[in-house]
Enzyme design. Structure first.
Site, short mmCIF file in Angstrom:
data_model
loop_
_atom_site.label_atom_id
_atom_site.label_comp_id
_atom_site.label_asym_id
_atom_site.label_seq_id
_atom_site.Cartn_x
_atom_site.Cartn_y
_atom_site.Cartn_z
N LYS A 105 0.85 -1.21 -0.02
CA LYS A 105 -0.13 -0.03 0.35
C LYS A 105 0.62 1.50 0.08
O LYS A 105 2.05 1.15 0.57
CB LYS A 105 -0.78 0.02 1.34
CG LYS A 105 -1.90 1.30 1.29
CD LYS A 105 -2.96 1.10 2.55
CE LYS A 105 -3.89 2.10 2.61
NZ LYS A 105 -4.94 2.01 3.85
N SER B 49 -9.75 1.96 2.28
CA SER B 49 -8.88 2.47 1.61
C SER B 49 -7.63 1.66 1.06
O SER B 49 -7.12 2.07 -0.12
CB SER B 49 -8.08 3.63 2.54
OG SER B 49 -7.41 3.01 3.26
N SER C 130 -10.05 -0.59 6.71
CA SER C 130 -9.27 -0.34 5.39
C SER C 130 -8.73 -1.55 4.60
O SER C 130 -8.39 -1.61 3.53
CB SER C 130 -8.43 0.73 5.39
OG SER C 130 -9.02 1.94 5.37
#
Ligand SMILES: [Zn+2]
EC number: 6.3.5.7
Lengths: 481, 477
Positions: free
Chosen positions: A68, A143, A167
């Site tokens: 990420k 996210s 997330s």
């Protein structure tokens, strides 16, 4: 679909890591998902060639992993999908990156996300939304949407995400894969660009429970650079096949029917009840439990997260790294302009709300009150999961399957509501996993299992038992073929 | 300047610069001779993703100070974020303490304006990180640009806050001298390094609003800054202009204070607990630190009086600096303690102050040697002073300037008995008028003859001895 174990078997049988990674890059270049922000082509291929010359040992030897974009990677741009961090290349690796490298993994790139992890759909990214491989018109969740989409579409065998209020679990649910939010403190946050420090943890996303456990084993454990990190016992892989016999699952009544469960898609609710029956069939028992303060969780979560974010994001002024615009003026004007241009609307909204909540005169009414609610919610979980209570809790991960791109982004409150089942877990600091438990109109549904603090072993064992007895994780999205 | 209408409280920022590493990272604190921005790392630069880790030694030092300042130590202490934008603050917040500071409710004794001992109350002692250093191109209000040096960023600071118990700039100075002295006794602080101590001061006239004067960078500057501010407030009052609550910046170059913001513009720092640090339980730690606390100035002074039989004034002077006190103890073990006290407190310290150098520049061995020559009558007091000055002014190798060598080289050895007797005989013969005056009953005439003796021996005779011999000679004749 790519599995870590299959890749490793191929490598052990003499396959070339360089070829394998090149074919991944080929796939990523052809992809319509927009799952990656940056591909670490030079770094990854060089490491792969090195591996091919003299293979090293390690639980993840030769395994490509996507990261990420909020996790710092030395020499690879780390933007958090924000314009304000344009061009920022960290001079150091996050603790989890060091650990992955020590276990032999190869970092292949940085995945798209909601800007600074603020979102539930990956639509707030400066680089545009990531698409859900099951339906390109839909969001992958957020996210960590880039990480989830990449894994689901076979653009990486596994990925790291971060979970502040769902997330990791949300995108895992929307993309039909496995995602783990570890107990707060189990994985070092050193190198994770902070959104809400007291809530977030780094965790794995993978195609199945065993792959996820393999990554968990690698990244967890004490790191002296994170004062909130603790020692871990590990043992996630060895404890995987213990089954669920004798375990008691708690079903929080507030998550079903009345209360916050009211807006739940009926297909989602049905799939979760089917999963509970399946667990019972496998030898577990279940009972209804109560988490009475659930209805306050969302409000407390957003106040705490936004307050911490308003402080964490204040450092981005473009003076030492990141976005620069035109000629320098005086310091005030320069950094105001950079912040005005560098942050997207959702980030600005959260900074403003957080700043307000921490202001003199409001601190007691908002922040302190939210902390009190947080304590009550933590006690709810401790009670429900106490000895004599349940060993694990089981709930839906998301109230509905993946929604359409653009459907909710203009209505922040309806978007915040999507986190209703995931945020209480972060407030309490307990671990949770999301794994596939069905489909609604061809879209994956996620089952959330919640454990006691630092009892990832039971959590993974239960998830593995369920996965072994169900076919959902084997389904492959259209986009992959 | 006293006047009794002045109210002063101080906030003193003390760098714990005897620590080897910074407060939250491993960077070395030894940056004073280095280029800007060479003692930094991702943590103290506040790069995205970095986290603070508490330097346990810093906490120990802070507890030491809080105990020495007679504070009550909190059982559990907490760190907060103080949020504000400033280019020297790379995270845009400072990790500091707010509620539950490390120590509260202390006090120290200073020599007050009236010469009596005075107790100054200490409100709180708390830990925080130092921001970087801004270097303005020119003065703060007119600079075209500024540069930032983050070497200092993340140094461990202690903030010591007093109650408004000080009544004059001189008392403020006296407080700071005493504080510095205590800190150096504790071996947590070197006051000689740049930026070691920085002072903010709240100052008001009775009945008026207070001004906060920031950026006083030395305890010597404090007297000037406060004196200026008192004069400014008094003259404003005479003109009928009321003092408003405001923050003023001390401009050291111009030696004036400049208003930088009023109360209406006051910051809202949005304090909240630092989520990346866990609360620290320090109660169990205190007894251990307390047991290892060194002897402090007041206790040392009392011991010097008792152990070495010296005057309280001398003891106070010797203990007002740890290095002087240690120097004295080394010397007093090998020389008469009272003589040593007088020569170090009254002579050596004065000569050091005059040259603005520290006692490290003088060897205790040399002091012992000088005292022993004095005692054995080998040099006069005047000669001893001359030896001290010669050594202090010597710029090269100190082994070239042992007291014995200086005495030889400068011919400072006290004149022998025969030489003095010969000088006395010659002086009496040459001073017929003075001899006559003496015989006529003018006792003072003898001083003239002694003066001649001293001239003839170039000062190497002891004046008392010369006086006795002249008298003997006159009475014999
Ligand atoms: Zn550093």
């Amino acid at each position: 679909m790519v599995m870590i174990r299959e890749l490793q078997e191929g490598l052990f049988a003499g396959g070339s890591a360089e070829e394998m990674i090149n074919s991944l890059f080929e796939k990523i270049r052809r992809s319509r998902l927009n799952a990656y922000n940056h591909i670490a082509e030079d770094q990854a291929l060089e490491r792969a060639r090195e591996f091919d010359r003299s293979p090293w040992e390690g639980s993840l030897a030769g395994v490509p992993i996507a990261i990420k974009d909020s996790i710092s990677t030395r020499g690879i741009e780390t933007n958090c999908s924000s314009r304000i961090l344009s061009g920022y290349v960290p001079p150091y690796d996050a603790h989890v990156i060091e650990r992955l490298k020590e276990e032999g993994a190869i970092i292949i790139g940085k995945t798209n996300m909601d800007e600074f992890a603020m979102g539930t759909s990956t639509e707030t990214s400066y680089f545009g939304p990531t698409k859900n491989p099951w339906d390109l018109d839909r969001v992958p969740g957020g996210s960590s949407g880039g990480s989830a989409a990449a894994v689901a579409a076979g653009e990486a065998p596994a990925a790291l995400g971060s979970d502040t209020g769902g997330s990791i679990r949300g995108p895992a649910s929307f993309c039909g894969i496995v995602g783990i939010k570890p107990t707060y403190g189990l994985v070092s946050r050193y190198g994770l660009v902070s959104y809400a420090n007291s809530l977030e943890q780094i965790g794995p996303l993978a195609m199945d429970v065993e792959d996820a456990a393999l990554v968990m084993e690698a990244i967890s454990g004490h790191d002296p650079r994170d004062s909130t990190s603790v020692k871990s016992e590990g043992g996630y892989l060895s404890g995987l096949n213990g089954g669920v016999e004798g375990l008691t699952f708690g079903v929080p009544k507030e998550y079903f029917g009345e209360g916050v469960g009211e807006g739940v898609d009926p297909e989602v609710e049905r799939s979760v009840w089917d999963a509970i029956s399946k667990l019972e069939e496998l030898g577990a028992s279940w009972k209804m439990v109560s988490l009475p303060h659930t209805k306050y969780a969302l409000a407390a979560y957003y106040i705490i997260a936004m307050s911490e974010a308003s402080s964490n994001l204040a450092r981005f002024d473009g003076l030492r790294y990141g976005l620069r615009l035109g000629a320098d003026q005086d310091w005030h004007s320069t950094f105001s302009e950079i912040r005005a241009a560098g942050f997207g609307p959702e980030v600005k909204r959260r900074i403003l709300l957080g700043t307000y909540a921490l202001s003199a005169g409001y601190y007691g009414r908002y922040y302190l009150k939210a902390l009190k609610v947080r304590t009550l919610i933590k006690q709810d979980f401790e009670r429900a999961l106490s000895s004599g209570g349940a060993d694990l809790l089981v709930t839906p991960t998301m109230p509905f399957p993946a929604f359409k791109i653009g459907e909710r982004i203009e209505d922040p409150l309806s978007l915040y509501m999507a986190d209703v089942f995931t945020v209480p877990i972060n407030l309490a600091g307990v671990p949770a996993i999301s794994l596939p438990c069905g489909f609604a109109d061809g879209l994956p549904i996620g089952l959330q299992i919640i454990g006691r603090h630092f009892d990832e072993v039971s959590l993974l064992r239960a998830a593995k038992a369920y996965e072994d007895a169900t076919p959902y994780h084997e389904a492959v999205p259209k986009e992959v073929i | 300047m006293a006047g009794g209408d002045v109210i002063i409280g101080l906030e003193v920022h003390v760098q714990l610069n005897r620590l080897r590493s910074k407060l939250f990272c491993g960077c070395s604190t030894d940056y004073h001779a280095s280029d800007p921005n060479t003692h930094t790392c991702p943590v103290c630069l506040g790069l995205p993703g970095t986290l603070p880790v508490m330097n346990r030694r810093a906490v120990e030092y802070a507890i030491r100070v809080a105990l020495a300042l007679n504070c009550e130590i909190q059982g559990e202490t907490l760190f907060y974020r103080k949020n504000y934008y400033y280019p020297d603050l790379p995270k845009a917040f400072q990790i500091t303490q707010y509620d539950f500071p490390l120590g509260m409710g202390g006090s120290i004794l200073i020599k007050g304006e009236d010469g009596e001992e005075k107790k100054i109350r200490i409100t709180r002692v708390h830990m925080e990180e130092d921001p970087g250093r801004l270097v303005h191109a020119g003065t703060i209000d007119r600079a075209k640009y500024s540069m930032v040096d983050y070497n200092r960023c993340g140094m461990a600071l202690l903030e010591v806050v007093t109650e408004p118990d000080l009544r004059s700039p001189k008392e403020a100075r006296s407080f700071l001298d005493k504080l510095r002295n205590i800190l150096e006794y504790l071996d947590v602080f070197d006051g000689g390094l740049e930026g070691a101590m920085r002072i903010d001061s709240n100052i008001s006239l009775v009945g008026g609003e207070r001004a906060e004067v920031k950026n006083i960078s030395s305890h010597k500057g404090v007297e000037k800054a406060l004196a200026y501010e008192i004069t400014r407030q008094r003259s404003a009052r005479r003109r009928g202009v009321a003092q408003v609550q405001e923050t003023r910046h001390y401009d050291e170059l111009r030696a004036i204070t400049v208003s930088i913001r009023t109360k209406e513009e006051a910051h809202d720092y949005r304090y909240f607990p630092e989520p990346d640090l866990v609360p620290m339980r320090i109660a169990d730690w205190v007894p251990e630190v307390e047991a290892e606390l060194p002897e402090l100035p007041d206790a040392k002074r009392e011991r010097f009086v008792a152990e070495y039989g010296i005057a309280d004034d001398h003891a106070r002077s010797l203990t007002s600096e740890i290095r002087v006190a240690n120097f004295y103890e080394v010397v007093a073990k090998r020389a008469p303690s009272r003589l040593a006290a007088a020569w170090i407190a009254d002579v050596l310290k004065g000569e050091l102050n005059y040259r603005d150098i520290t006692i490290d520049k003088f060897s205790p061995d040399h002091m012992v040697e000088i005292l022993s020559m004095l005692e054995g009558g080998k040099i006069t007091e005047k000669g001893a002073v001359e030896v001290i000055r010669t050594i202090l002014d010597h710029s090269g190798d100190l082994s070239e300037v042992t007291p014995t060598r200086v005495v030889e080289a400068k011919g400072l050895a006290r004149a022998g008995n025969d030489a003095v007797k010969a000088a006395v005989r010659a002086a009496v013969e040459e001073s017929a008028q003075a001899v006559a005056d003496y015989r006529a009953g003018n006792e003072k005439a003898i001083n003239f003859i002694v003066g001649v003796v001293m001239k003839k021996t170039r000062g190497r005779a002891d004046p008392g001895e010369a006086n006795r011999l002249v008298k003997e000679t006159l009475d014999e004749i």
